[in-house]
Design an enzyme around this catalytic site. Structure first.
Site, short mmCIF file in Angstrom:
data_model
loop_
_atom_site.label_atom_id
_atom_site.label_comp_id
_atom_site.label_asym_id
_atom_site.label_seq_id
_atom_site.Cartn_x
_atom_site.Cartn_y
_atom_site.Cartn_z
N SER A 66 0.79 -1.23 0.00
CA SER A 66 0.00 0.00 0.00
C SER A 66 0.82 1.28 0.00
O SER A 66 0.26 2.38 -0.07
CB SER A 66 -0.96 0.01 1.20
OG SER A 66 -2.03 -0.88 0.97
N LYS A 69 0.04 3.74 -2.64
CA LYS A 69 -1.00 4.77 -2.55
C LYS A 69 -0.43 6.18 -2.32
O LYS A 69 -1.15 7.16 -2.49
CB LYS A 69 -1.99 4.39 -1.44
CG LYS A 69 -2.81 3.16 -1.80
CD LYS A 69 -3.60 2.62 -0.63
CE LYS A 69 -4.37 1.38 -1.08
NZ LYS A 69 -4.39 0.35 -0.05
N SER A 131 -6.20 3.76 4.02
CA SER A 131 -5.56 2.90 3.02
C SER A 131 -6.60 2.13 2.21
O SER A 131 -6.40 0.97 1.84
CB SER A 131 -4.59 1.91 3.70
OG SER A 131 -3.69 1.38 2.75
#
Length: 393
Positions: A66, A69, A131
């Site tokens: 993640s 992101k 997230s």
């Protein structure tokens, strides 16, 4: 700072410098070896200067989970900054975004409802704080039409930021063959996020976000432990391990740490804290020379002025060991003959700043203002003086 130029030093100056040298020896700076960090790869940089303090396997390509992101959010901020997107724009949540990123997907989610419309700023919080895979996919589809097309934007942006060993396949960090980056590239991305979009950077420090009646805490546990930490992002998949890009600001110094492939949530926080603590304890960000301030005044021939001030246009900021500011050496060389006209910013010499034999900066000494030519007879006289000086030298 110790200055060295082409001019001769007087005996009194030599004595003073010798005394300063003895004092420096008496106050030697001790910097221990960097801490051992239990991660597959890591790096610690000074955010302002880009100076690397510690690195290990920083160019090894690894899955970022993640941490991807951060790039997704960066592109959204870019769109807003260009005026192509508004924070209040409504984004339609497709069935696909809900199915692959929503409640039943098994990944982190913002708990969006399919076939609803959500403001960009809420989705941005959902990406950064929660997230949310669903929020990431929805924004990607809204901006580029599809997540695949958005990945192309991500890769082009990575190239522009100098992320040489990064390739994205999606907006979420969901495992995909060839979806890889490095600790060094992520540090560059964090640096761009902090300085390119300060209005949105504050979102990374928010400790929680409530959407659809569900409150979720920021997964970056350092935000709750260390008041100097104000970002950035966590990541985890089985392939990537536990990852964290963290940044903190203390006493005018901002550091960025990246740890990839640690063994647990707690480990990624502990290993990141090791790096940050070491950097703050033993180093500082120091403005060695102020821009626009004269360092030297040199003779100029055939000009309306008899002298021109030399310096640098912008501040020179360096990462140095704590307490080393008075041990920096500045060595300047100046062109033998400077003739008008001279334009502001014109290189007329060189400047080097060193510490303990290492060159920390090397660049040009430039004119700090314009100097126009003098009249014909004044120029003729200066030409004669230059000729005579040439014969005598």
């Amino acid at each position: 700072m110790i200055f060295k130029t082409k001019m001769y030093w007087s005996f009194a100056q030599a004595v003073l410098l010798a005394g300063a040298s003895q004092l420096a020896i008496a106050r030697d700076i001790i910097i221990p070896k960097p801490p051992q960090v239990a991660a597959k790869a890591y790096i610690l940089i000074d955010a302002q200067t880009g100076h690397v303090l510690i690195e290990e396997q920083a160019d090894s390509q690894l899955p970022p989970a993640s941490l991807t992101k951060i790039m997704t959010s960066y592109i959204v901020s870019e769109e807003v900054a260009r005026g192509d997107l508004s924070e209040q724009d409504k984004v339609y949540i497709t069935d696909d975004a809900w199915r692959r990123g929503g409640t039943s997907s098994g990944g982190s989610t913002m708990f969006l409802k399919p076939r609803t419309e959500v403001e960009v700023i809420d989705l941005l919080r959902g990406v950064i704080i929660q997230s949310g895979n669903d929020a990431s996919i929805a924004l990607a589809q809204h901006i580029a039409g599809s997540e695949g097309a958005f990945a192309d934007v991500m890769n082009q942006t990575a190239t522009l930021l100098g992320m040489q060993n990064t390739h994205f396949k999606n907006a979420t960090g969901w495992p995909a063959e060839g979806h890889l980056t490095t600790a060094r590239d992520l540090a560059l991305l964090a640096q761009a996020t902090i300085y390119d979009h300060p209005d949105h950077y504050g979102l990374y420090a928010e400790q929680s976000f409530t959407y659809n009646g569900i409150k979720q805490d920021n997964r970056n546990s350092l935000l709750f432990r260390d008041s100097s930490v104000d970002g950035l992002k966590t990541g985890h998949t089985e392939a990537a391990g536990y990852c964290l890009v963290a940044t903190a600001d203390k006493e005018g110094m901002r550091l960025i740490s990246v740890v990839l492939g640690t063994r647990s949530k707690e480990a990624r926080a502990v290993e990141s804290q090791k790096l940050l603590s070491y950097g703050f304890r033993y180093y500082s960000t120091h403005t060695a020379i102020k821009g626009q301030q004269p360092l030297l005044d040199e003779r100029i021939w055939q000009g309306l002025n008899k002298q021109v001030s030399l310096g640098v246009i912008d501040d020179i900021t360096l990462t140095i060991p704590r307490g080393a500011s008075d041990k920096l050496e500045m060595v300047t060389t100046v062109d033998d003959t400077i003739k008008a006209p001279v334009a502001v910013g014109q290189p007329l010499g060189t400047l080097a700043i060193t510490y303990d034999g290492e060159t920390l900066y090397q660049g040009s000494l430039v004119a700090l203002y314009d100097v126009e030519q003098s009249g014909f007879f004044a120029r003729l006289w200066d030409s004669l003086m230059l000729f005579i000086n040439g014969l005598l030298s």
